[in-house]
Scaffold this motif. Structure first.
Motif, PDB file in Angstrom:
ATOM      1  N   ASN A  33       0.771  -1.266   0.249  1.00 36.45           N
ATOM      2  CA  ASN A  33       0.066   0.010   0.094  1.00 36.45           C
ATOM      3  C   ASN A  33       0.644   1.333  -0.143  1.00 36.45           C
ATOM      4  N   PRO A  34       0.923   2.041  -1.148  1.00 35.96           N
ATOM      5  CA  PRO A  34       1.849   3.169  -1.258  1.00 35.96           C
ATOM      6  C   PRO A  34       1.087   4.413  -0.566  1.00 35.96           C
ATOM      7  N   GLN A  84       6.881   5.081  -1.240  1.00 40.69           N
ATOM      8  CA  GLN A  84       5.772   5.173  -2.032  1.00 40.69           C
ATOM      9  C   GLN A  84       6.099   4.514  -3.473  1.00 40.69           C
ATOM     10  N   GLU A  85       7.126   4.710  -4.066  1.00 38.35           N
ATOM     11  CA  GLU A  85       7.349   4.583  -5.601  1.00 38.35           C
ATOM     12  C   GLU A  85       7.347   2.999  -5.581  1.00 38.35           C
ATOM     13  N   SER A 105       4.137   1.343  -4.986  1.00 36.95           N
ATOM     14  CA  SER A 105       3.346   1.603  -5.992  1.00 36.95           C
ATOM     15  C   SER A 105       3.568   0.658  -6.942  1.00 36.95           C
ATOM     16  N   LYS A 106       4.676   0.548  -7.516  1.00 31.10           N
ATOM     17  CA  LYS A 106       5.138  -0.424  -8.618  1.00 31.10           C
ATOM     18  C   LYS A 106       4.709  -1.755  -8.272  1.00 31.10           C
ATOM     19  N   GLN A 139       2.357  -2.977  -6.109  1.00 32.73           N
ATOM     20  CA  GLN A 139       0.754  -3.100  -6.096  1.00 32.73           C
ATOM     21  C   GLN A 139       0.391  -3.109  -7.518  1.00 32.73           C
ATOM     22  N   GLN A 140       0.709  -2.405  -8.340  1.00 31.07           N
ATOM     23  CA  GLN A 140       0.065  -2.386  -9.575  1.00 31.07           C
ATOM     24  C   GLN A 140       0.324  -3.657 -10.353  1.00 31.07           C
ATOM     25  N   MET A 179      -5.405   2.998  -0.844  1.00 28.75           N
ATOM     26  CA  MET A 179      -5.235   2.725  -2.322  1.00 28.75           C
ATOM     27  C   MET A 179      -6.497   2.771  -3.056  1.00 28.75           C
ATOM     28  N   THR A 235      -7.449   1.780  -6.653  1.00 28.63           N
ATOM     29  CA  THR A 235      -6.975   1.282  -7.867  1.00 28.63           C
ATOM     30  C   THR A 235      -8.278   1.439  -9.007  1.00 28.63           C
TER      31      THR A 235
END
Length: 313
Positions: A213-214, A224-225, A228-229, A231-232, A306, A308
């Protein structure tokens, strides 16, 4: 003169004498709506899935044997190396003679989730401060999702301990107020799993989306980066799994699965109520472990959680 014979392709592409052009258009539109699966079964059984399955099986195996009487903080756990080998060697403990009075399946499960997260490849890329923030926020919910799925797969109506026994001693179920709040704690996380008939792949991917979770407060930009990568990757794969199961209903199912994350937030409040109730009705000095204390008293900014969106994929 020889007549030109139409080929099969010409016959299939040319409208017949009894076929109205508007009917053909409707048929084409109907075919276009049903999308083909975005991934094949080979993709689902990829290395990523296999890694998640391996960690899942490790957690289940160790949760059955873990038996330690330690009370570390999340910072302590971050500063330590892996504890998995230690957790695999259970200590002989008579829990009723300790200050905890009963085996703390909840805190032991959270400790185990911490070690599972520490074994993930992205974890080493995070700053120490980001590791503490991450574990404080996600280990508790990941634990509750995991034990709910374990009991769901065992076809149980509520969460049970990994050995198939109750999470709490029988005497607590004889106290009406304790019974009500304990049953709330043990049944609530299972309800969405039962309603959706969640599959193992969906559970694994949802768990990773929740962990990576960013949007957690106070994470560094680099943290965060990184998250995020990660999580995507899992979010896209979960959507693909849902689409492969049912192309029409896939997006809706995807949204319902993600909604489980917010429902697990409630477990913090219920856990606090359980502790206060046990102290009032059973043991005034009932022990609440450090990791549960930290996890359940977080000032979590829900608005940053998050988000999405399906169209991003």
């Amino acid at each position: 003169m020889h007549q030109h014979k139409s080929t099969d392709s010409e016959a299939s592409s040319s409208p017949g004498p009894d076929t109205h052009p508007r009917q053909q258009s409707k048929k084409s539109m109907a075919v276009a709506v049903v999308q083909k699966p975005l991934v094949t079964q080979a993709h689902i059984d990829s290395r990523l899935i296999q890694q998640m399955l391996a960690l899942h099986h490790t957690r289940r195996e160790v949760y059955l044997t873990i038996n330690i009487c330690e009370d570390p903080s999340f910072l302590d756990l971050v500063l330590e190396g892996s504890n998995l080998s230690k957790y695999k060697r259970p200590q002989p403990i008579e829990w009723e003679k300790t200050e905890r009075k009963l085996k703390p399946w909840g805190s032991l499960g959270v400790l185990l989730i911490v070690e599972i997260v520490k074994a993930m490849s992205f974890y080493e890329e995070l700053l120490l401060s980001d590791r503490v923030i991450l574990l404080k926020n996600v280990a508790f919910k990941s634990h509750h999702l995991s034990i709910a799925f374990d009991s769901f797969m065992a076809k149980k109506g509520r969460v049970l301990a990994p050995n198939g026994e109750e999470m709490f001693p029988d005497q607590l179920f004889q106290i009406a107020e304790c019974y009500d709040i304990i049953m709330d704690l043990l049944t609530s996380p299972m309800q969405p799993l039962l309603e959706l008939n969640l599959t193992e792949h969906e559970y694994l991917l949802l768990n990773m989306i929740m962990i990576c979770n960013p949007a957690l407060s106070r994470l560094s930009p680099s943290g965060q980066e990184i998250l995020s990568k990660e999580q995507q990757v899992y979010a896209k794969l979960l959507l693909q799994v849902c689409m492969m199961k049912d192309a029409r209903e896939g997006p809706a199912r995807y949204g319902k699965i993600l909604a489980i994350i917010e429902k697990l937030e409630r477990q913090k409040d219920v856990t606090n109520r359980v502790v206060h109730t046990l102290r009032r009705k059973w043991k005034p000095d009932f022990h609440f472990s450090e990791v549960l204390t930290e996890a359940c008293r977080l000032d979590h900014n829900k608005s940053l959680y998050m988000k999405t969106e399906i169209q991003d994929f």
